[in-house]
Write an enzyme that holds these catalytic residues in place. Structure first.
Site, PDB file in Angstrom:
ATOM      1  N   ILE A 152      16.963   3.884 -15.591  1.00 23.21           N
ATOM      2  CA  ILE A 152      16.784   2.510 -15.120  1.00 23.21           C
ATOM      3  C   ILE A 152      15.381   2.312 -14.551  1.00 23.21           C
ATOM      4  O   ILE A 152      14.703   1.319 -14.853  1.00 23.21           O
ATOM      5  CB  ILE A 152      17.857   2.144 -14.082  1.00 23.21           C
ATOM      6  CG1 ILE A 152      19.232   2.074 -14.756  1.00 23.21           C
ATOM      7  CG2 ILE A 152      17.531   0.810 -13.407  1.00 23.21           C
ATOM      8  CD1 ILE A 152      20.382   1.816 -13.811  1.00 23.21           C
ATOM      9  N   ASP A 171      10.028  11.641  -8.245  1.00 22.28           N
ATOM     10  CA  ASP A 171      11.323  12.187  -8.674  1.00 22.28           C
ATOM     11  C   ASP A 171      11.167  13.682  -8.875  1.00 22.28           C
ATOM     12  O   ASP A 171      10.657  14.138  -9.911  1.00 22.28           O
ATOM     13  CB  ASP A 171      11.789  11.521  -9.966  1.00 22.28           C
ATOM     14  CG  ASP A 171      13.250  11.862 -10.287  1.00 22.28           C
ATOM     15  OD1 ASP A 171      13.697  12.964  -9.913  1.00 22.28           O
ATOM     16  OD2 ASP A 171      13.928  11.035 -10.903  1.00 22.28           O
ATOM     17  N   THR A 230      18.787  -1.444  -5.547  1.00 16.79           N
ATOM     18  CA  THR A 230      19.868  -1.676  -6.504  1.00 16.79           C
ATOM     19  C   THR A 230      20.642  -0.395  -6.767  1.00 16.79           C
ATOM     20  O   THR A 230      21.482  -0.359  -7.667  1.00 16.79           O
ATOM     21  CB  THR A 230      19.315  -2.184  -7.843  1.00 16.79           C
ATOM     22  OG1 THR A 230      18.382  -1.220  -8.364  1.00 16.79           O
ATOM     23  CG2 THR A 230      18.615  -3.519  -7.681  1.00 16.79           C
ATOM     24  N   ASP A 256      21.158  -5.356  -3.153  1.00 15.13           N
ATOM     25  CA  ASP A 256      22.306  -5.645  -4.012  1.00 15.13           C
ATOM     26  C   ASP A 256      23.483  -4.745  -3.666  1.00 15.13           C
ATOM     27  O   ASP A 256      24.582  -4.948  -4.163  1.00 15.13           O
ATOM     28  CB  ASP A 256      21.910  -5.448  -5.481  1.00 15.13           C
ATOM     29  CG  ASP A 256      23.012  -5.857  -6.444  1.00 15.13           C
ATOM     30  OD1 ASP A 256      23.492  -7.003  -6.335  1.00 15.13           O
ATOM     31  OD2 ASP A 256      23.407  -5.018  -7.291  1.00 15.13           O
ATOM     32  N   GLU A 261      31.183  -2.113   1.285  1.00 13.01           N
ATOM     33  CA  GLU A 261      31.408  -3.137   0.265  1.00 13.01           C
ATOM     34  C   GLU A 261      32.896  -3.362   0.075  1.00 13.01           C
ATOM     35  O   GLU A 261      33.659  -2.398   0.081  1.00 13.01           O
ATOM     36  CB  GLU A 261      30.763  -2.715  -1.062  1.00 13.01           C
ATOM     37  CG  GLU A 261      29.246  -2.633  -0.996  1.00 13.01           C
ATOM     38  CD  GLU A 261      28.621  -2.342  -2.350  1.00 13.01           C
ATOM     39  OE1 GLU A 261      29.344  -2.390  -3.382  1.00 13.01           O
ATOM     40  OE2 GLU A 261      27.417  -2.058  -2.406  1.00 13.01           O
ATOM     41  N   HIS A 282      26.323  -6.714  -5.327  1.00 13.19           N
ATOM     42  CA  HIS A 282      26.400  -5.585  -6.264  1.00 13.19           C
ATOM     43  C   HIS A 282      26.523  -6.085  -7.709  1.00 13.19           C
ATOM     44  O   HIS A 282      27.409  -5.660  -8.462  1.00 13.19           O
ATOM     45  CB  HIS A 282      27.582  -4.672  -5.916  1.00 13.19           C
ATOM     46  CG  HIS A 282      27.385  -3.262  -6.370  1.00 13.19           C
ATOM     47  ND1 HIS A 282      27.758  -2.181  -5.622  1.00 13.19           N
ATOM     48  CD2 HIS A 282      26.851  -2.745  -7.512  1.00 13.19           C
ATOM     49  CE1 HIS A 282      27.484  -1.060  -6.279  1.00 13.19           C
ATOM     50  NE2 HIS A 282      26.920  -1.384  -7.431  1.00 13.19           N
ATOM     51  N   ILE A 283      25.595  -6.974  -8.080  1.00  8.54           N
ATOM     52  CA  ILE A 283      25.651  -7.559  -9.419  1.00  8.54           C
ATOM     53  C   ILE A 283      24.354  -7.356 -10.199  1.00  8.54           C
ATOM     54  O   ILE A 283      24.180  -7.968 -11.258  1.00  8.54           O
ATOM     55  CB  ILE A 283      25.996  -9.062  -9.373  1.00  8.54           C
ATOM     56  CG1 ILE A 283      25.162  -9.827  -8.334  1.00  8.54           C
ATOM     57  CG2 ILE A 283      27.470  -9.264  -9.059  1.00  8.54           C
ATOM     58  CD1 ILE A 283      23.762 -10.165  -8.756  1.00  8.54           C
ATOM     59  N   GLY A 285      23.476  -5.065 -12.094  1.00 11.35           N
ATOM     60  CA  GLY A 285      23.801  -4.596 -13.435  1.00 11.35           C
ATOM     61  C   GLY A 285      24.883  -5.406 -14.120  1.00 11.35           C
ATOM     62  O   GLY A 285      25.352  -5.017 -15.201  1.00 11.35           O
TER      63      GLY A 285
END
Length: 311
Positions: A152, A171, A230, A256, A261, A282-283, A285
């Site tokens: 992503i 990373d 995200t 997000d 939650e 949480h949208i 994706g």
């Protein structure tokens, strides 16, 4: 063979199941734990999103469970060790919502940098904040830091570079010779925090990443920096973030995902009156297109696991 689906999906995809598979589409089960446990008792497959906790209790309630299909890619709501111990296959819908998340990151970066798109109510009331809202910025020429550089984040980088953003990432799990680094500056995490004008998080929630962006880490970000999360709630200290935004140290943030939650009124109260903040449920994706892809891939994965002969 019985499949129980506990959260919403594109129902057209259900036609992809083979004949003889009994499908129960019951997205209301995520809100009723007792009913969920009862429904799982005869299931050979479960299809879930991120809110259904496939934990030890649910696994014990489903003695015949053979496969879990995940409508998305995060696996922190699934007891992976418990599934492995019983030989239960787990299939995330890898790649199906990558584009949707990447576009969300770029879209919120635009919005937060410009800071102009919440003016409608005031303008309807007669305000004309041209002087203040005309101080927003462009994203071209800014440094986009990606904390985590999986698929992503790589898609975000692909969208960002043509817009004139300087892309950098951290990373430690991606080898230095990986081709994804070709057009992206590879940095250590601490250096990334100091250099990023826009910081987007793309790491899983693990014991190592829980609370990673705490008050001390947020203080290392550039004055005026923008934070976008995200990935998963719990990575960012929400109270510390609100303090940094109210104090003016950070220029904006988009969340997000949240530590708890769904976000209820008590948890949401901390975000009241915080400037230049975007909250979404949480949208990142979840788009119409991604829902079709995620649902289709998940049905294919689960159907194959149930119908193909065991080698």
């Amino acid at each position: 063979m019985k499949v129980v689906i506990t959260e919403f999906m594109d129902t057209d995809a259900l036609t992809g199941f083979s004949a003889g598979i009994d499908v129960r589409y019951a997205p209301e089960l995520v809100e009723d734990r007792a009913a969920l446990l009862a429904a799982a008792s005869g299931a050979e497959a479960l299809i879930v999103r991120n809110r259904t906790q496939v934990d030890a209790e649910l696994l014990a309630a489903a003695p015949g469970l053979r496969v879990v299909g995940r409508l998305g890619v995060g696996l922190d709501n699934i007891d992976m060790a418990g599934c492995a111990a019983r030989g239960i296959a787990v299939y995330p819908a890898t790649g199906a919502n990558t584009r949707s998340v990447a576009e969300y990151v770029i879209g919120t970066a635009f919005s937060l940098s410009r800071g102009a798109y919440a003016a409608t109510p005031g303008m309807i009331a007669g305000d004309w904040p041209r002087g203040t809202l005309g101080q927003g910025g462009e994203i071209a020429g800014r440094s986009l830091g990606l904390l985590g550089f999986g698929a992503i984040a790589q898609a975000v980088a692909g969208l960002a570079a043509p817009l004139g953003l300087r892309v950098m990432a951290a990373d430690p799990h991606l080898p230095p010779d990986h081709p994804a680094w070709r057009d992206v500056q590879r940095l250590a995490r601490e250096t990334l925090l100091r250099k990023a004008d826009i910081l987007s998080l793309h790491v899983p929630l693990t014991p190592e990443t829980a609370g990673l962006l705490d008050a001390a880490a947020l203080a290392k970000l550039k004055p005026g920096a923008i934070l976008i999360n995200t990935s998963r709630g719990g990575i960012v200290d929400e109270d510390a973030l609100c303090n940094a935004l109210r104090a003016g140290h950070l220029g904006g943030a988009a969340l997000d995902v949240f530590a708890a939650e769904p976000l209820d009124a008590n948890a949401g109260a901390r975000f009241a009156d915080v400037p230049n903040l975007i909250l979404t449920p949480h949208i990142a994706g979840v788009t119409a297109e991604a829902n079709v892809r995620v649902s289709r891939i998940t049905v294919e994965n689960v159907d194959r696991a149930l119908t193909e002969p065991v080698a």
